[in-house]
Design an enzyme around this catalytic site. Structure first.
Site, PDB file in Angstrom:
ATOM      1  N   HIS A  22       0.542  -1.241  -0.046  1.00  0.00           N
ATOM      2  CA  HIS A  22      -0.282   0.106   0.303  1.00  0.00           C
ATOM      3  C   HIS A  22       0.981   1.503   0.195  1.00  0.00           C
ATOM      4  O   HIS A  22       2.008   1.142   0.587  1.00  0.00           O
ATOM      5  CB  HIS A  22      -0.730  -0.097   1.040  1.00  0.00           C
ATOM      6  CG  HIS A  22      -1.804   1.018   1.677  1.00  0.00           C
ATOM      7  ND1 HIS A  22      -1.814   2.163   2.762  1.00  0.00           N
ATOM      8  CD2 HIS A  22      -1.905   1.829   0.580  1.00  0.00           C
ATOM      9  CE1 HIS A  22      -2.750   2.468   2.095  1.00  0.00           C
ATOM     10  NE2 HIS A  22      -2.908   3.661   0.899  1.00  0.00           N
ATOM     11  N   ASP A  66      -4.862   3.805  -4.699  1.00  0.00           N
ATOM     12  CA  ASP A  66      -5.105   4.174  -3.044  1.00  0.00           C
ATOM     13  C   ASP A  66      -6.269   4.606  -2.734  1.00  0.00           C
ATOM     14  O   ASP A  66      -5.955   6.205  -3.395  1.00  0.00           O
ATOM     15  CB  ASP A  66      -3.362   4.719  -3.018  1.00  0.00           C
ATOM     16  CG  ASP A  66      -3.790   5.251  -1.237  1.00  0.00           C
ATOM     17  OD1 ASP A  66      -4.350   4.891  -1.191  1.00  0.00           O
ATOM     18  OD2 ASP A  66      -2.275   5.604  -1.588  1.00  0.00           O
ATOM     19  N   TYR A 116      10.064  12.718 -13.118  1.00  0.00           N
ATOM     20  CA  TYR A 116      11.378  12.341 -13.405  1.00  0.00           C
ATOM     21  C   TYR A 116      11.495  11.886 -11.797  1.00  0.00           C
ATOM     22  O   TYR A 116      12.106  10.320 -11.013  1.00  0.00           O
ATOM     23  CB  TYR A 116      12.331  13.148 -14.334  1.00  0.00           C
ATOM     24  CG  TYR A 116      12.033  12.817 -15.368  1.00  0.00           C
ATOM     25  CD1 TYR A 116      11.138  11.930 -15.949  1.00  0.00           C
ATOM     26  CD2 TYR A 116      13.378  13.703 -16.371  1.00  0.00           C
ATOM     27  CE1 TYR A 116      11.366  12.005 -17.731  1.00  0.00           C
ATOM     28  CE2 TYR A 116      12.903  13.440 -17.688  1.00  0.00           C
ATOM     29  CZ  TYR A 116      12.446  12.896 -18.298  1.00  0.00           C
ATOM     30  OH  TYR A 116      11.951  12.651 -19.649  1.00  0.00           O
TER      31      TYR A 116
END
Length: 145
Positions: A22, A66, A116
């Site tokens: 998670h 999530d 990035y």
């Protein structure tokens, strides 16, 4: 061979998805994304010959997003000043997200270098052969119930 696993999911990819917990994040990268230099601390799984859309749909069949974060999905913005238009592939992503996570698919749009930097901490980067520009997707894994 296993039943119920999308055929596009390789054994290595299945293993990496199963190892995620998670809050771990994964990047489904287009063909121009610097997977191996950004992913020095991540698992990098190659999905050559496949595009982001088909990998995204397969991954969302196996992991939830999530629910404890406002925006569990991130896309890399087009660089400001670039002549490239908003990627049409994003509409396809929204349709796929709505199919598998209709109540939990808010998207964050991130500047290229911020994306990035975040990707450097991803648990997993899936390298595709996607040719669309700015077609990278970052997902935050949720709790399997």
């Amino acid at each position: 061979m296993l039943k119920g696993i999308p055929e596009i999911i390789s054994p290595d990819l299945l293993k990496s998805l199963a190892q995620m917990g998670h809050g771990d994040e994964l990047v489904i990268a287009d063909g121009n994304f610097p997977c191996h230099s950004i992913g020095k601390n991540s698992a990098v799984i190659r999905a050559d010959g496949h595009g982001v859309e088909e990998i995204l749909a397969a991954v969302l069949q196996l992991i939830p997003l999530d629910t404890y974060t406002e925006k569990p999905v991130a896309l890399m913005e087009v660089v400001k000043g670039d002549t490239c238009a908003v990627p049409k592939i994003w509409n396809s992503y929204k349709n796929i997200l709505n199919k598998y996570e209709p109540n939990n698919c808010e998207i964050e749009y991130m500047e290229r270098f911020a994306f990035y930097e975040r990707a450097k901490n991803a648990f997993l980067i899936i390298a595709t052969s996607e040719k669309a520009i700015c077609a990278n997707v970052l997902l935050k894994k949720g709790v399997v119930k």
